[in-house]
Design an enzyme around this catalytic site. Sequence first.
Site, PDB file in Angstrom:
ATOM      1  N   SER A  61       0.845  -1.183   0.000  1.00 17.35           N
ATOM      2  CA  SER A  61       0.000   0.000   0.000  1.00 17.35           C
ATOM      3  C   SER A  61       0.891   1.247   0.000  1.00 17.35           C
ATOM      4  CB  SER A  61      -0.952  -0.043   1.195  1.00 17.35           C
ATOM      5  OG  SER A  61      -1.944   0.947   1.085  1.00 17.35           O
ATOM      6  N   ASP A  97      -8.507  -6.277  -5.085  1.00 18.34           N
ATOM      7  CA  ASP A  97      -8.153  -5.183  -4.177  1.00 18.34           C
ATOM      8  C   ASP A  97      -9.177  -4.051  -4.318  1.00 18.34           C
ATOM      9  OD1 ASP A  97      -7.005  -3.051  -2.786  1.00 18.34           O
ATOM     10  OD2 ASP A  97      -4.976  -3.566  -3.393  1.00 18.34           O
ATOM     11  N   HIS A 110      -6.891  -6.175  -0.340  1.00 13.19           N
ATOM     12  CA  HIS A 110      -5.835  -5.175  -0.207  1.00 13.19           C
ATOM     13  C   HIS A 110      -4.736  -5.654   0.730  1.00 13.19           C
ATOM     14  CE1 HIS A 110      -3.885  -1.373  -0.468  1.00 13.19           C
ATOM     15  NE2 HIS A 110      -4.047  -1.094   0.817  1.00 13.19           N
TER      16      HIS A 110
END
Length: 585
Positions: A213, A436, A475
């Site tokens: 991320s 995601d 994610h």
Amino acid sequence: MRTRVRGRARGRAGRTAGRALPVMLAVLAVFVMAGGGQAAPRTAGVAADSPSGPPVVLPRTDCAALAGQDLSGTPGAPAVIGSATAATSPDGSAACEVKGTVAPQIQFDVFLPTKTWRQRYLQIGCASFCGNIDFYADATDGCVPLNRGDFVLATDNEGHVGVSGFDATFGADPQLGVDFGYRADHVVALVAKRLISLYYGQGPRYSYFDGCSQGGHEGMTEAQRYPHDFDGIVAGAPAASLTSLIVWSAGWHATANTDARGRPILTAAKLPALHAAVLRECDAKDGLTDGQIEDPRACAFDPRSLRCATGTDRANCLTDAQIGAVRKLYDGPRDEKGRRMYPGGEPVGSEANWERWVTPTATGAPSATEANATNALKYLAYPSARPSATLHDLRYDSATFREIYRRAGVYDATDPDLTAFRAAGGKLLLWHGWADPAISPYGTIAYYHALTERMGGTDATQRFARLFMLPGVSHCGAGQGPDAIDALTPTLAWVENGVAPDRLVATKRQDDDTVVRTRPVYPYPAVARYDGSGSTDDAANFAPAPPPARYEDGIPWLGSFRSGYEQTCGWHDGRWSCAPARRPS
């Protein structure tokens, strides 16, 4: 989902404490290294590398002696040490923990093993807008070198203290914005390597970075701006096009699902039926009906197939307004002429992961995208803070896009020219979940396409940079597909032995840690194909295959993947100014 430094999906092995060997610090001054991860001279009498990695090197000084070191003269990274104490590393090994600050307020934490260091350094990225110190190593499931204490570990708060993961008030200070945007990890790497040299009498032989991320964004920033900091970088679900992601993509997610009265259109209660309908339509298109979608681009799902009867609104159907919201979420943000403002929207098959990211939670907590976009508008999108800004002020037009895109020079990591990183021997392992909901996988594919074009095609690029796409994964983990991977061990083999990763094995576990499925993942664009015999839950029964169809990976949008946009900013003669960044060499 991000996982603590560990060798399995849950838990970590303990280690017995050791004691450092004292030596005069004055003698160590000649060993101080503040550079990159190039091999350090081999210490006399130390054995050659074994199959398990470089040999162990023991400390040359007491841990407490590090507390008195003056690091204020580190070029570009003046630092002070706050404490140096015996501790247990997040990987479970006995270590010397050093805490300190790089000016103005980049807090760092370093664990130096006392008995197990194998000349490896691992710096760990953070998540969202960061703002705290926490050791999480993504994509390290079953990583033996990490679990046995091979690494000096370090992380930092990206230059500010945040009250929550969505707090971007630091952006009101331009220096703190720069530290978050590109500076913090570089200067912490310099300081950590200097501490390593002081403690062991030599710098690290190999240096690595791991993050997902925002941590993935940090890894890509390092490869692009500071190609000599790390030999190997693992970057998961990278927030590379950060400016457009946190404003346009996140803002679109929030506004597309909000009605005129400010209420959510699509709620968490509708997601199970929506995802089930997607699986009925799309699951088998990859040749297996297994609850996960190999490539969402292979299926053109129409949410109108779930339309409620006129005048009704039940959990197993969608109203016209909800159908419109779902279509907008799949499509992604567009300007007044229908042009993309981010390289993709929600992938088909990610619906079961939308709660909290896209829709409010079942308990009514607002979505993460709303919090991210609102904070970005207030403190990151413009040169000066606009603390009263709301999502109602956001206009989806090309003029506003261009105005905000000027911030890309500080915050984005989209330069496809990795010539200097490749020349330094660097290796980049990218990975992203196909389901995601927070960062569209299409953006990572679009960047990788630009990278291959700039660096000489797929074969030339895969010699130093590879992308792995994980079907059904949300994610940075979780989701419906096998999500636990070890990308760090293959990166070690790539850097230290020249063995490029030709597959990763992903594992799905139940809450009790029982393995229910393993699947191989191959370098993009190759896909896993069942060989026709044995369990489809066993990775051994799959082989690499070309994709059944090729898609246009170069997704057109208002932004771009180009070189030369980066800026270097700072105070000069009492004024804050930015200039084009120098190309790394």
